[in-house]
Structures are given as structure tokens and as C-alpha cells.
Enzyme design. Sequence first.
Site, PDB file in Angstrom:
ATOM      1  N   ALA A 109       0.836  -1.123   0.204  1.00 19.30           N
ATOM      2  CA  ALA A 109      -0.261  -0.067   0.133  1.00 19.30           C
ATOM      3  C   ALA A 109       0.723   1.013   0.210  1.00 19.30           C
ATOM      4  CB  ALA A 109      -1.336  -0.152   1.323  1.00 19.30           C
ATOM      5  N   TYR A 110       2.268   1.540   1.045  1.00 19.91           N
ATOM      6  CA  TYR A 110       2.929   2.446   0.672  1.00 19.91           C
ATOM      7  C   TYR A 110       3.622   2.757  -0.344  1.00 19.91           C
ATOM      8  CZ  TYR A 110       5.349   6.234   3.318  1.00 19.91           C
ATOM      9  OH  TYR A 110       5.984   6.971   3.368  1.00 19.91           O
ATOM     10  N   CYS A 111       4.396   1.512  -0.938  1.00 23.35           N
ATOM     11  CA  CYS A 111       4.824   1.949  -2.158  1.00 23.35           C
ATOM     12  C   CYS A 111       3.927   2.566  -3.587  1.00 23.35           C
ATOM     13  CB  CYS A 111       5.292   0.532  -2.414  1.00 23.35           C
ATOM     14  SG  CYS A 111       7.049  -0.356  -1.784  1.00 23.35           S
ATOM     15  N   SER A 170       1.245   4.508  -3.186  1.00 25.14           N
ATOM     16  CA  SER A 170       0.359   5.158  -2.865  1.00 25.14           C
ATOM     17  C   SER A 170       1.673   6.347  -3.140  1.00 25.14           C
ATOM     18  CB  SER A 170      -0.005   5.498  -1.502  1.00 25.14           C
ATOM     19  OG  SER A 170       0.875   5.717  -0.655  1.00 25.14           O
TER      20      SER A 170
END
Length: 295
Positions: free
Chosen positions: A152-154, A156
Amino acid sequence: MGRRSLRGQVAVVTGGARGVGELLARKLAARGARIALVGLEPEELEKVCGTLPTDCAHWHADVTDRAAMARVAREVRERFGAVDVVVANAGVATGGPFADCDETSWRRVVEVNLIGSATTARAFLPALIESRGYLLQIASLAAITPAPLMTAYCASKAGVEAFAHSLRAEVGHQGVRVGVGYLSWTDTDMVRGADQDEVLRELRGRLPWPAGRTYPLGPAVDRLVAGIERRSFHVYGQGWLRGMQPVRGVLPGIIGRVGQREMRRFAPRLAAAGGVRTGLVGAGGAADEKARAEG
């Protein structure tokens, strides 16, 4: 570009209650900027404002809420008369295997980091066009290279990088400059929260130097301030990140091979522990979850 004085300019910082946002507000204020803080923790925002040496006001708003951010943008202009700098800094994170992760938390990371940044830009763009101002989008090393347990972080942060590059091409002729700020693992509540998970902490510790260490917050924010003063297209919180740009094309293949090896190593522990903890990490993540619960 040469450095521009920030004295008297109005700088909006989202996610200003703690971490990068808080220290950035302090350092911009020390250079004479007037500060508008936006976030989900009004008491913390008020504390920050109360200690700044220049004019400061704060707004309680969820950056993913278009109506709320439009109101904030209107009220900031009414309060200060202009907007010269906007830093889209608000962000959250979660970790763990994609197949086992909490879907609500995964989706929220993308909503806050990507949709929230775009909503912030949409709200303040008219004022930035008027002032021929500067928008700095805070991205991450995660925009440059993928990593397991961070889907998710990558996703986003890669998204906000692409968004900022696209927006730059659209609004440059109107005098607005758009920059991307890149940070590696920096000593914030978010990183400390992620490190509370044993598997995430050990997996990060196995990253090759210099990617595996945690960097002090102060020097990273100093670089962001210098980038704002120069209205730079790219700002690197750690100098070595600049060297990642020429080789980023080969990084997914390398990370894919190394990641498979490491995931094979950690798979028994992940299974025994029931996976990595769910939910958003750090104090900022807890504040986001609390604000949504109170809705």
C-alpha cells in the site's frame, strides 16, 4: 534556481501535528514564513502553533475530504491573504503480507497518501496560480523502489510522485512550480511505529547500506526547507537518494529476487505469528483511526 526568501510568505503544511510536518513548520517559521497547519489532531496543532515565532493558524480537516479541504483553502486565503507554498505531507502507513492484510487499512493508506495529496492540490491550486507559488509533494524512497510487506505504501508513494510530475507539466506555464520530496527511513512516529513489529524491523535491518538505517529528522527537514527556498523539482532528504534515480529501472528486478529470498526466510515466523499486525502504524496512524471512528 537560487534561494528565495520565505519571510512573509504563507506556507500551508498538511500533517503538521508531528514528525516531518511539525519540524518543517518550525523551520519555515524560523525563516519568517507565516504558517497554516492542517491535520486531524487539533490539540497538537494548537501546541505547535503556540510555539512558532511567526503568525500561525491551524485547521482540523481530513485531507481526503474534498469539501473540508475546499473550506480550509478558502479560510486560509481569508486569514492570510495569499498562499505561496503548499506542502502535501500528510501520510499514513501499514505493513504486512498483502494477502493477509486488513483491507480497510490498506485502502486508507492509498486514500490518504494519494487521494489526499491530490485533494490538497486541487483545493489550493487556484491560490498557487494567483501567487505563482510552489507545491511540494512529499514522496519517499518507496516511490523509487518497491519493497515486500509495503504494497500500500509503495503504491501510494509511487502514485503521488507520478501525480506531481504530471501536474508540474500542466501548471508550469502558469508560474506554479511542483516539486517531489524523497525521504528514506527517517526518525518519525511512523517509522518507530513500524519498527515495533519484529518482522518488519528485522526485514528492514537486512536492507543493504545505506537503505537499512534510520536517519535523523533534522537534517532531512533542512534539505526540504532548502528545496522549498529553491522551488526545486526534486528534493532529497538524504543525499544518497539522488543516486538512486539513474538505476531505478533495474531495482524492481533486484528487489524481486532478493525479496523472494527474504520472504522465504521469514515465512515460518509470519505464519506462526499470524502475520504482521494490522492497522495503521505510529501515533499519526492512531490519530487517523480515532478520527474516523469518531466520524
